[in-house]
Design an enzyme around this catalytic site. Structure first.
Site, PDB file in Angstrom:
ATOM      1  N   HIS A 245       0.858  -1.188   0.000  1.00  0.00           N
ATOM      2  CA  HIS A 245       0.000   0.000   0.000  1.00  0.00           C
ATOM      3  C   HIS A 245       0.894   1.238   0.000  1.00  0.00           C
ATOM      4  O   HIS A 245       2.134   1.114  -0.056  1.00  0.00           O
ATOM      5  CB  HIS A 245      -0.960  -0.032   1.200  1.00  0.00           C
ATOM      6  CG  HIS A 245      -0.276  -0.298   2.511  1.00  0.00           C
ATOM      7  ND1 HIS A 245       0.637   0.573   3.063  1.00  0.00           N
ATOM      8  CD2 HIS A 245      -0.338  -1.359   3.366  1.00  0.00           C
ATOM      9  CE1 HIS A 245       1.080   0.084   4.213  1.00  0.00           C
ATOM     10  NE2 HIS A 245       0.517  -1.097   4.413  1.00  0.00           N
TER      11      HIS A 245
ATOM     12  N   HIS B  95       4.019   1.307   2.311  1.00  0.00           N
ATOM     13  CA  HIS B  95       5.203   0.629   1.777  1.00  0.00           C
ATOM     14  C   HIS B  95       5.851   1.474   0.673  1.00  0.00           C
ATOM     15  O   HIS B  95       7.073   1.617   0.614  1.00  0.00           O
ATOM     16  CB  HIS B  95       4.811  -0.712   1.150  1.00  0.00           C
ATOM     17  CG  HIS B  95       4.227  -1.713   2.101  1.00  0.00           C
ATOM     18  ND1 HIS B  95       2.915  -2.123   2.028  1.00  0.00           N
ATOM     19  CD2 HIS B  95       4.780  -2.403   3.123  1.00  0.00           C
ATOM     20  CE1 HIS B  95       2.684  -3.021   2.957  1.00  0.00           C
ATOM     21  NE2 HIS B  95       3.796  -3.213   3.651  1.00  0.00           N
TER      22      HIS B  95
ATOM     23  N   GLN C 214       8.063 -15.090  12.211  1.00  0.00           N
ATOM     24  CA  GLN C 214       7.565 -13.984  13.040  1.00  0.00           C
ATOM     25  C   GLN C 214       6.076 -14.098  13.354  1.00  0.00           C
ATOM     26  O   GLN C 214       5.499 -13.178  13.925  1.00  0.00           O
ATOM     27  CB  GLN C 214       7.907 -12.634  12.395  1.00  0.00           C
ATOM     28  CG  GLN C 214       7.155 -12.307  11.136  1.00  0.00           C
ATOM     29  CD  GLN C 214       7.749 -11.075  10.453  1.00  0.00           C
ATOM     30  OE1 GLN C 214       8.860 -11.115   9.942  1.00  0.00           O
ATOM     31  NE2 GLN C 214       7.015  -9.978  10.452  1.00  0.00           N
TER      32      GLN C 214
ATOM     33  N   GLY D  74       9.084   1.663   8.537  1.00  0.00           N
ATOM     34  CA  GLY D  74       8.043   2.629   8.852  1.00  0.00           C
ATOM     35  C   GLY D  74       7.919   2.847  10.362  1.00  0.00           C
ATOM     36  O   GLY D  74       8.052   1.911  11.142  1.00  0.00           O
TER      37      GLY D  74
ATOM     38  N   ASP E 290       5.563   0.772  12.869  1.00  0.00           N
ATOM     39  CA  ASP E 290       6.067  -0.341  13.687  1.00  0.00           C
ATOM     40  C   ASP E 290       7.248   0.182  14.509  1.00  0.00           C
ATOM     41  O   ASP E 290       8.403  -0.215  14.289  1.00  0.00           O
ATOM     42  CB  ASP E 290       6.457  -1.492  12.775  1.00  0.00           C
ATOM     43  CG  ASP E 290       5.260  -1.995  11.979  1.00  0.00           C
ATOM     44  OD1 ASP E 290       4.469  -2.758  12.534  1.00  0.00           O
ATOM     45  OD2 ASP E 290       5.091  -1.571  10.816  1.00  0.00           O
TER      46      ASP E 290
ATOM     47  N   MET F 173      -2.216   3.100   7.476  1.00  0.00           N
ATOM     48  CA  MET F 173      -2.343   2.054   6.450  1.00  0.00           C
ATOM     49  C   MET F 173      -1.653   0.796   6.932  1.00  0.00           C
ATOM     50  O   MET F 173      -0.593   0.855   7.565  1.00  0.00           O
ATOM     51  CB  MET F 173      -1.713   2.531   5.146  1.00  0.00           C
ATOM     52  CG  MET F 173      -2.518   3.602   4.492  1.00  0.00           C
ATOM     53  SD  MET F 173      -1.910   3.903   2.832  1.00  0.00           S
ATOM     54  CE  MET F 173      -2.997   5.232   2.377  1.00  0.00           C
ATOM     55  N   SER F 174      -2.276  -0.329   6.647  1.00  0.00           N
ATOM     56  CA  SER F 174      -1.710  -1.616   7.054  1.00  0.00           C
ATOM     57  C   SER F 174      -2.311  -2.702   6.172  1.00  0.00           C
ATOM     58  O   SER F 174      -3.500  -2.623   5.817  1.00  0.00           O
ATOM     59  CB  SER F 174      -2.067  -1.886   8.525  1.00  0.00           C
ATOM     60  OG  SER F 174      -1.887  -3.258   8.825  1.00  0.00           O
ATOM     61  N   SER F 175      -1.511  -3.699   5.847  1.00  0.00           N
ATOM     62  CA  SER F 175      -2.037  -4.812   5.046  1.00  0.00           C
ATOM     63  C   SER F 175      -3.183  -5.477   5.800  1.00  0.00           C
ATOM     64  O   SER F 175      -4.117  -6.004   5.194  1.00  0.00           O
ATOM     65  CB  SER F 175      -0.935  -5.832   4.770  1.00  0.00           C
ATOM     66  OG  SER F 175       0.187  -5.183   4.215  1.00  0.00           O
ATOM     67  N   ARG F 176      -3.124  -5.468   7.120  1.00  0.00           N
ATOM     68  CA  ARG F 176      -4.156  -6.133   7.924  1.00  0.00           C
ATOM     69  C   ARG F 176      -5.491  -5.385   7.904  1.00  0.00           C
ATOM     70  O   ARG F 176      -6.503  -5.952   8.308  1.00  0.00           O
ATOM     71  CB  ARG F 176      -3.684  -6.342   9.365  1.00  0.00           C
ATOM     72  CG  ARG F 176      -2.605  -7.411   9.464  1.00  0.00           C
ATOM     73  CD  ARG F 176      -2.341  -7.841  10.896  1.00  0.00           C
ATOM     74  NE  ARG F 176      -1.531  -9.045  10.948  1.00  0.00           N
ATOM     75  CZ  ARG F 176      -0.203  -9.075  11.093  1.00  0.00           C
ATOM     76  NH1 ARG F 176       0.470  -7.949  11.200  1.00  0.00           N
ATOM     77  NH2 ARG F 176       0.447 -10.232  11.124  1.00  0.00           N
TER      78      ARG F 176
END
Ligand code: AMP
Length: 289
Positions: free
Chosen positions: A34, A37, A61, A147, A150, A184-187
């Site tokens: 997204h 990234h 992980q 980023g 995190d 924004m997050s993939s999750r």
């Protein structure tokens, strides 16, 4: 854009670039890319001669009850986005070559790895430190881009790079947000429409806490209560894992906000775990990387 799947080949190609005095900027990701990234990719491109991005959903992980098998994957869409960004190398390592039979090493950054997210995701940061070490050894970047979303990860990677003399600049880039402030997050793809709207409470809560600090609330017990009450007011928040103010260097929970503080939240909306943070300074404007 060259797509490389074999770690040894990745290492040979990176070595050739370095022999020709080309600096490599590296962005490690788990894909489903997204704008967050891509902001790292753009920064890497601007600062280096060669840009390498890895996409690898690293099994080490993820805990046994976490979302490894459901984690969103979209290699074709990702590759298109990266071609459009003009990157040079996409590294898509094959699992069995990253962790072949007999693989026995774990990199553990002690202390930091047990706090905040580490308390809820046992072994997560050791999995991150192990794969990032491997990726750094394969790619040999001059700079690597992470980023601020995190934040704990950036603290751990910086510590690891320092402790293990890795000679790589760790560049921390601002958090990219949706219009309503949700990081924004993939999750976020896991969220239903209602959950997605409800998740905006995280950033609102961080900003309200920052406002409270500016208006003179410096006791963290008081601040934490404000934050918890605010988050609990959203019925779709199913679990608050942590929300408080921390020392940005040590990640220790603060008692009072005297200088700079990290305001950080981890919670679940339904089954989806979301995190976010901002940096604030007592009596100053907050920065929201
Ligand atoms: P991930 O694919 O989730 O492992 O993330 C790969 C990198 O992208 C990590 O350094 C993340 O911190 C960073 N990243 C993820 N989301 C964002 C965002 N919203 N803004 C900036 N960086 C991000």
């Amino acid at each position: 854009m060259e797509i490389i799947r074999i770690p040894r080949i990745m290492q040979d190609i990176a070595r050739t670039h370095k022999m020709h005095n080309k600096t490599i900027g590296f962005v490690p990701t788990m894909g489903s890319l997204h704008e967050g990234h891509l902001s790292l990719v753009r920064m890497a491109r601007a600062e280096n001669e060669i840009t390498a991005v890895s996409i690898y959903v690293n099994p080490k992980q993820f805990g046994p009850t976490e979302d490894l098998s459901q984690y969103p994957r979209d290699i074709e869409g990702d590759a298109e986005k990266l071609i459009a960004e003009g990157i040079d190398i996409l590294f898509l390592p094959v699992d069995s070559l990253m962790y072949p039979d007999g693989f026995s090493t774990r990199v553990e950054v002690e202390g930091f790895s047990r706090r905040l997210c580490g308390a809820y995701r046992r072994g997560h940061f050791s999995g991150v430190a192990t794969v990032v070490t491997k990726l750094f050894n394969l790619i040999g970047p001059a700079r690597a881009y992470f980023g601020q979303k995190d934040f704990q990860q950036t603290v751990i990677i910086k510590r690891m790079v320092k402790d293990l003399d890795m000679n790589i600049d760790i560049v921390v880039c601002p958090t990219i947000r949706e219009e309503d402030g949700l990081a924004m997050s993939s999750r976020n793809l896991y969220l239903t429409r209602e959950q997605r709207d409800a998740a905006a409470i995280i950033y609102k809560c961080l900003n309200e806490a920052s406002g409270a600090i500016k208006s003179g609330i410096i006791k963290v017990t008081e601040l934490k209560k404000l934050m918890e009450t605010r988050l609990a007011s959203e019925p779709l928040v199913s679990e608050i894992q942590y929300c408080s103010a921390y020392d940005p260097d040590t990640l220790d929970e603060l008692e009072e906000i005297v200088n700079e503080a990290l305001l950080a939240i981890a919670l679940k909306v339904g089954e989806t775990r979301l995190i976010d943070n901002i940096l604030v300074a007592a009596g100053q404007k907050s920065s929201s990387p």
